[in-house]
Design a protein around this motif. Structure first.
Motif, PDB file in Angstrom:
ATOM      1  N   UNK A  33     -12.815 -12.114 -14.479  1.00 25.67           N
ATOM      2  CA  UNK A  33     -13.190 -13.518 -14.395  1.00 25.67           C
ATOM      3  C   UNK A  33     -12.864 -14.066 -13.018  1.00 25.67           C
ATOM      4  N   UNK A  35     -12.166 -17.886 -11.365  1.00 20.08           N
ATOM      5  CA  UNK A  35     -11.928 -19.307 -11.571  1.00 20.08           C
ATOM      6  C   UNK A  35     -11.643 -19.940 -10.210  1.00 20.08           C
ATOM      7  N   UNK A  37      -9.558 -23.301  -8.478  1.00 17.70           N
ATOM      8  CA  UNK A  37      -8.561 -24.332  -8.770  1.00 17.70           C
ATOM      9  C   UNK A  37      -8.383 -25.231  -7.554  1.00 17.70           C
ATOM     10  N   UNK A  41      -5.334 -29.750 -10.074  1.00 17.33           N
ATOM     11  CA  UNK A  41      -6.244 -29.595 -11.209  1.00 17.33           C
ATOM     12  C   UNK A  41      -6.028 -28.250 -11.893  1.00 17.33           C
ATOM     13  N   UNK A  42      -6.558 -28.149 -13.099  1.00 13.11           N
ATOM     14  CA  UNK A  42      -6.548 -26.874 -13.777  1.00 13.11           C
ATOM     15  C   UNK A  42      -7.645 -25.982 -13.256  1.00 13.11           C
ATOM     16  N   UNK A  43      -7.532 -24.685 -13.490  1.00  9.05           N
ATOM     17  CA  UNK A  43      -8.590 -23.768 -13.058  1.00  9.05           C
ATOM     18  C   UNK A  43      -9.918 -24.102 -13.716  1.00  9.05           C
ATOM     19  N   UNK A  45     -13.708 -22.534 -14.576  1.00  4.15           N
ATOM     20  CA  UNK A  45     -14.436 -21.278 -14.765  1.00  4.15           C
ATOM     21  C   UNK A  45     -15.627 -21.168 -13.817  1.00  4.15           C
ATOM     22  N   UNK A  48     -17.902 -14.625 -15.406  1.00  5.97           N
ATOM     23  CA  UNK A  48     -17.217 -13.626 -16.214  1.00  5.97           C
ATOM     24  C   UNK A  48     -18.052 -12.345 -16.226  1.00  5.97           C
ATOM     25  N   UNK A  91      -9.172 -17.979  -8.078  1.00  9.36           N
ATOM     26  CA  UNK A  91      -8.356 -17.118  -8.925  1.00  9.36           C
ATOM     27  C   UNK A  91      -9.222 -16.080  -9.612  1.00  9.36           C
ATOM     28  N   UNK A 104      -5.606 -13.860 -20.429  1.00  9.85           N
ATOM     29  CA  UNK A 104      -6.119 -13.405 -19.159  1.00  9.85           C
ATOM     30  C   UNK A 104      -4.950 -13.161 -18.220  1.00  9.85           C
ATOM     31  N   UNK A 106      -3.956 -13.232 -14.529  1.00 10.07           N
ATOM     32  CA  UNK A 106      -4.428 -13.799 -13.273  1.00 10.07           C
ATOM     33  C   UNK A 106      -3.728 -13.188 -12.063  1.00 10.07           C
ATOM     34  N   UNK A 107      -4.474 -13.109 -10.972  1.00  9.76           N
ATOM     35  CA  UNK A 107      -3.877 -12.800  -9.684  1.00  9.76           C
ATOM     36  C   UNK A 107      -3.279 -14.057  -9.079  1.00  9.76           C
ATOM     37  N   UNK A 108      -2.734 -13.917  -7.881  1.00 12.62           N
ATOM     38  CA  UNK A 108      -2.105 -15.065  -7.224  1.00 12.62           C
ATOM     39  C   UNK A 108      -3.110 -15.934  -6.482  1.00 12.62           C
TER      40      UNK A 108
ATOM     41  N   UNK B  36      -0.899 -21.969 -20.957  1.00 12.14           N
ATOM     42  CA  UNK B  36      -0.591 -21.173 -19.774  1.00 12.14           C
ATOM     43  C   UNK B  36       0.490 -21.876 -18.965  1.00 12.14           C
ATOM     44  N   UNK B  41       2.478 -21.295  -6.348  1.00 14.73           N
ATOM     45  CA  UNK B  41       1.989 -20.167  -5.559  1.00 14.73           C
ATOM     46  C   UNK B  41       1.566 -18.962  -6.360  1.00 14.73           C
ATOM     47  N   UNK B  42       1.557 -19.102  -7.679  1.00 15.06           N
ATOM     48  CA  UNK B  42       1.184 -17.965  -8.520  1.00 15.06           C
ATOM     49  C   UNK B  42       0.004 -18.325  -9.417  1.00 15.06           C
ATOM     50  N   UNK B  43      -0.574 -17.315 -10.021  1.00 10.01           N
ATOM     51  CA  UNK B  43      -1.645 -17.554 -10.966  1.00 10.01           C
ATOM     52  C   UNK B  43      -1.079 -17.947 -12.326  1.00 10.01           C
ATOM     53  N   UNK B  44      -1.902 -18.553 -13.180  1.00  9.54           N
ATOM     54  CA  UNK B  44      -1.446 -18.916 -14.526  1.00  9.54           C
ATOM     55  C   UNK B  44      -1.019 -17.692 -15.325  1.00  9.54           C
ATOM     56  N   UNK B  89      -0.536 -25.692 -18.639  1.00  8.44           N
ATOM     57  CA  UNK B  89      -1.922 -26.043 -18.952  1.00  8.44           C
ATOM     58  C   UNK B  89      -2.242 -25.656 -20.387  1.00  8.44           C
ATOM     59  N   UNK B 102     -12.602 -20.039 -20.415  1.00  4.50           N
ATOM     60  CA  UNK B 102     -11.550 -20.986 -20.742  1.00  4.50           C
ATOM     61  C   UNK B 102     -11.808 -22.310 -20.040  1.00  4.50           C
ATOM     62  N   UNK B 104      -9.705 -25.463 -18.924  1.00  2.00           N
ATOM     63  CA  UNK B 104      -8.317 -25.884 -18.756  1.00  2.00           C
ATOM     64  C   UNK B 104      -8.221 -27.401 -18.637  1.00  2.00           C
ATOM     65  N   UNK B 105      -7.082 -27.932 -19.111  1.00  2.00           N
ATOM     66  CA  UNK B 105      -6.748 -29.314 -18.839  1.00  2.00           C
ATOM     67  C   UNK B 105      -6.188 -29.425 -17.425  1.00  2.00           C
ATOM     68  N   UNK B 106      -5.749 -30.631 -17.063  1.00  2.00           N
ATOM     69  CA  UNK B 106      -5.283 -30.857 -15.690  1.00  2.00           C
ATOM     70  C   UNK B 106      -3.816 -30.515 -15.492  1.00  2.00           C
TER      71      UNK B 106
END
Lengths: 115, 114
Positions: A33, A35, A37, A41-43, A45, A48, A91, A104, A106-108, B36, B41-44, B89, B102, B104-106
């Motif tokens: 996937x 995403x 960000x 805010x949230x990620x 989409x 996929x 992401x 899922x 996730x990477x950094x 999540x 600095x990292x992913x969820x 999140x 997915x 996601x919320x804020x």
């Protein structure tokens, strides 16, 4: 590798340039996937993949964005004619079909800044 | 699609206390929800999930509660630790066919005070 690897971690480019972001998923994960960000805010989409094919690309904002996964492993997100509004953290995540549906990995992320 | 949102953007708790993070969703057709955690600095990182046929699900130090009547989701963290400081999140899984998109919320920023 042990986790999802994304390169570059940071990319600064000028408006109008072409950018490629790479994702190396967890070995054996068939789903991948992308995403995006934005700050605070949230990620969001984007796309996929299941195997080599894009199962759902409904999140790509316009035709400047394109992603490929030619061998069902590494994926590249390509952005043409970048705009300042493309600045965000991109992401990548992968998942195992045998795992929980929403789990899922996730990477950094790759932080893209368009000047 | 409809949005998934959060009641409060920030939450501060004392170390050792319990934390409750809330989330409202608007899509009454949603049937799967996930929490999540994202450190700076990292992913969820996946914490816990719940399907709509359940009201409660427990994990290690975490509990997710789902109230479908008011379309509300909460994450409870017991004995909050400094390592719990992060943005949390809630996310909704569309689950269209085999897709795992997915929404996601804020996010809520949780800060654990010493």
């Amino acid at each position: 590798g042990a986790g999802v690897s994304q390169t570059p971690s940071n990319k600064v480019t000028e408006k109008g340039k072409y950018v490629e972001l790479r994702c190396d998923p967890i070995s054996g994960h068939t789903a991948l996937y992308w995403y995006r960000q934005s700050l605070g805010q949230g990620p969001e989409f984007l796309i996929y993949f299941q195997g080599t094919g894009a199962a759902d690309d409904s999140g790509l904002p316009n035709d400047r964005f394109f992603a490929v996964r030619p061998e069902g492993s590494v994926s590249t997100l390509k952005i043409q004619r970048t705009e300042r509004g493309d600045s965000a953290v991109y992401l990548c995540a992968s998942s195992d079909a045998r795992g929980r549906a929403g789990e899922l990995f996730f990477g950094e992320g790759s932080r893209l800044t368009v000047l | 699609g409809e949005s998934v949102g959060l009641h409060l953007p920030t939450l501060s708790v004392q170390e050792g206390d319990n934390s409750i993070i809330n989330c409202a969703y608007s899509n009454s057709a949603s049937d799967y929800f996930i929490w999540y955690k994202q450190e700076s600095g990292k992913g969820p990182q996946f914490i816990i999930d719940i399907r709509s046929n359940m009201d409660k699900r427990q994990g290690q130090r975490v509990t997710v509660l789902l109230n479908k009547t008011v379309k509300h989701l909460s994450l409870q963290i017991a004995a909050t630790q400094p390592g719990d400081s992060a943005v949390y999140f809630c996310a909704e899984n569309w689950g269209r066919g085999s897709a795992r998109q997915l929404t996601f919320g804020s996010g809520t920023q949780l800060t654990v005070l010493p």
